[in-house]
Each structure stands twice: as C-alpha cells, then as structure tokens.
Design a protein around this motif. Sequence first.
Motif, short mmCIF file in Angstrom:
data_model
loop_
_atom_site.label_atom_id
_atom_site.label_comp_id
_atom_site.label_asym_id
_atom_site.label_seq_id
_atom_site.Cartn_x
_atom_site.Cartn_y
_atom_site.Cartn_z
N VAL A 1 13.32 -14.72 18.02
CA VAL A 1 13.53 -14.47 16.60
C VAL A 1 12.51 -15.28 15.81
O VAL A 1 12.29 -16.47 16.09
CB VAL A 1 14.96 -14.87 16.16
N ILE A 2 11.86 -14.61 14.85
CA ILE A 2 10.92 -15.30 13.97
C ILE A 2 11.25 -14.93 12.53
O ILE A 2 11.97 -13.97 12.27
CB ILE A 2 9.46 -14.91 14.27
N LYS A 3 10.71 -15.70 11.59
CA LYS A 3 10.86 -15.39 10.17
C LYS A 3 9.49 -15.13 9.58
O LYS A 3 8.55 -15.90 9.79
CB LYS A 3 11.53 -16.56 9.44
N ILE A 4 9.39 -14.01 8.86
CA ILE A 4 8.11 -13.64 8.24
C ILE A 4 8.36 -13.27 6.78
O ILE A 4 9.50 -13.06 6.36
CB ILE A 4 7.43 -12.47 8.97
N THR A 5 7.27 -13.17 6.00
CA THR A 5 7.38 -12.80 4.60
C THR A 5 6.76 -11.43 4.32
O THR A 5 6.94 -10.88 3.24
CB THR A 5 6.68 -13.85 3.71
N HIS A 6 6.02 -10.89 5.29
CA HIS A 6 5.36 -9.59 5.13
C HIS A 6 5.30 -8.92 6.49
O HIS A 6 5.01 -9.57 7.50
CB HIS A 6 3.95 -9.79 4.56
N GLU A 7 5.55 -7.61 6.52
CA GLU A 7 5.60 -6.90 7.80
C GLU A 7 4.30 -7.00 8.60
O GLU A 7 4.31 -7.01 9.84
CB GLU A 7 5.96 -5.43 7.60
N MET A 8 3.16 -7.12 7.89
CA MET A 8 1.88 -7.17 8.59
C MET A 8 1.62 -8.52 9.27
O MET A 8 0.62 -8.69 9.95
CB MET A 8 0.74 -6.83 7.63
N PHE B 1 0.67 -13.24 4.99
CA PHE B 1 1.90 -13.88 4.51
C PHE B 1 1.95 -13.86 2.98
O PHE B 1 0.93 -13.93 2.30
CB PHE B 1 2.00 -15.31 5.05
N ASP B 2 3.17 -13.73 2.46
CA ASP B 2 3.37 -13.64 1.01
C ASP B 2 4.29 -14.76 0.58
O ASP B 2 5.50 -14.71 0.79
CB ASP B 2 3.99 -12.27 0.66
N ALA B 3 3.70 -15.78 -0.03
CA ALA B 3 4.47 -16.96 -0.43
C ALA B 3 5.45 -16.65 -1.55
O ALA B 3 6.37 -17.43 -1.81
CB ALA B 3 3.53 -18.08 -0.85
N GLY B 4 5.30 -15.50 -2.21
CA GLY B 4 6.20 -15.14 -3.30
C GLY B 4 7.46 -14.45 -2.84
O GLY B 4 8.35 -14.19 -3.66
#
Length: 325
Positions: A279-286, A235-238
Amino acid sequence: MQKPFPGHKPSHTTKKERERRYAKSNERIAVILSRLYAGEILSMRELADEFDVNLRTIQRDVNERMAGFPIRKNGDRFGLKWAEQNETAFTPEEISVLELLDELSKKQGNAFYSKAHNLLKKLKATAANPFYAKLDMEDIGDKLTVATKIEKAIKQKRLLQCVYKMEENKHDIDIKPLKIANFEGFWYVIAMDARNDIVKKYLLRNISDITVQNETFDVSSEMEEKLENAINVWFDAGKEPFEVRLFIDAEVAKYFRVKPICKNQAIEGEDSDGSIEAVIKITHEMEIVPIVKYWMPHIHIVEPKWLDDMIRKDTEAYLSGEKMI
C-alpha cells in the motif's frame, strides 16, 4: 692565460640558457606540487624518469626548492603530511563511500565532476575507483552558481527573485524555494509561487538571474511530509494523498522489498509463493501509472478500481494500435 686541459668543458653558460633551465625547473616543480596537493604520493626515481632528469635533480627539488612545503618523505617516496593524515583517518567503509560519491558525481556533467573529483581526491586519493553507476541525469555543471544560491535560499527560507524561461519567453518570478529535486534524471526546483503559495516545479536549467531576498517564509510540517513522499514530478502538493493497493507477484517482489516505491510504502500481506500486497499513498495517478506499466505483467492495482481501469484502457488501446488520448 692558462689554457684549458684536453677534455675540459667550460662551466659557464649563456644568460639565455640559464633562463631556459630556470623556467623548465619552475615548470617541473609546479607540476609536482599540483600533484601533491591532489593527494598523490610520488616517487623520486619515477619523477626523474618522467621529466628526463637525473635523480639528484629531483632530490634537490624536494629537499631544497620545496623545503617550505609540509612534505613527508619515506625513502624514495614523498607526499604532503596532511594528505597522509587524511588517508589514515578514514575507515575502509568511509573510503568506499568517498569512492562511490566520486563515481556518482560523474553523472552530473564535466564541470560538476571536475570540482567534486578534486575535492574528494583531497580527502582520499585512490589509484582506481571500483564503483560504476549508470545514472541518466542531465548535465547541470554550468548551473552550479545558480544551484548554490537556491540552496542558500532553501536553508534560510528566503524568497527568490529570478528569471524563468518557458519555451522562447522569459518571465520574472518570485518564488519560495522548498527543494532541489531530481526526477527521472531532470533537475527541478520545487517552490511555492509567492503570489498564491501554489507549489510548482521549475526546471533548474531554465532559471537565471537569481536574487536572494531578505523576506523569509515558513513551511508547514505537512508540506515537508508531502515533499518527502513525492514519487516523481507528477506529485500534487495541493491535493490530499490517497491510498493505492498493489499486488506484486513473487518474481519481482524482492525488488520492491529492497527498494520501496516511496517512503510511505507498507507491505500488508504476503502469499506463500512470495507475492506481496503493498500500500502506498500518492497525490496524482501519474505517480504510480508509469511504474505499473514498466513492471507489467508482474504488478497490478487492486484498489482503487478506477485507476486499474485507466491502465487497462491504456494497454488495450496500445495493443489495438489506437491513439491514446
């Protein structure tokens, strides 16, 4: 001087013999007390057999030598009063929770488990734990002191000065600790670099020489939400979260109902055969790619298309034997 009558045994003993008996008695009492404070309920007859002494010796131990301890007797059995009170204070559901926590603590290594087990046993002594949990987690038993200091800093929102090891080099770093997190069995400290507030992940096992500073910091509610929704260490908090729409077939859909991928998962559609659209929310594809690959072919990405294309390309390269870049 009167001669002893036949069959009479002298009552006196040597000093060495008295010292030996005294030491053996003290050792026996120490063992009994340690077991009592571990929460055990003991039997005098069983102890007599265990220590190879007569029953009166154990009775004398309990009634005279341990008279100053809060012991409660019930016929042949005895235990500490607080241990019995604790045992009756818990509901069956609470006892199950304690037993489950005891089993989970085994996965944190011997040093951690020995402390947790003794603590939990003081709350509720059990003869056998019915729970089993297969959790592959690294052993951080030798890092309990470090973890305790980090926990204190997180609660008080205080800066930390510490040493961080990267490969063979050590670096002095200043961080604003946010969470101690476990991802895929590895323990991380999620923290903001004090120089620029960029969120980074530090392996807990590589942190040492911690000093908690007096300087404090604030954490925004937006940051707290991002940390709570993190799926894994990627995850990428930025970055701003983006939506991923998944199709999950009926054969495995039940698992995603019971154990969602993350806290923000929402089921937005269901077919007659039991398949679902989530449906989900993510910050990075990995954050999601390893999960999709793990559950193939029962799950695939509907949107965004570029992410589905990425996984298809990886899969085709694997099947063709090509080296993936």
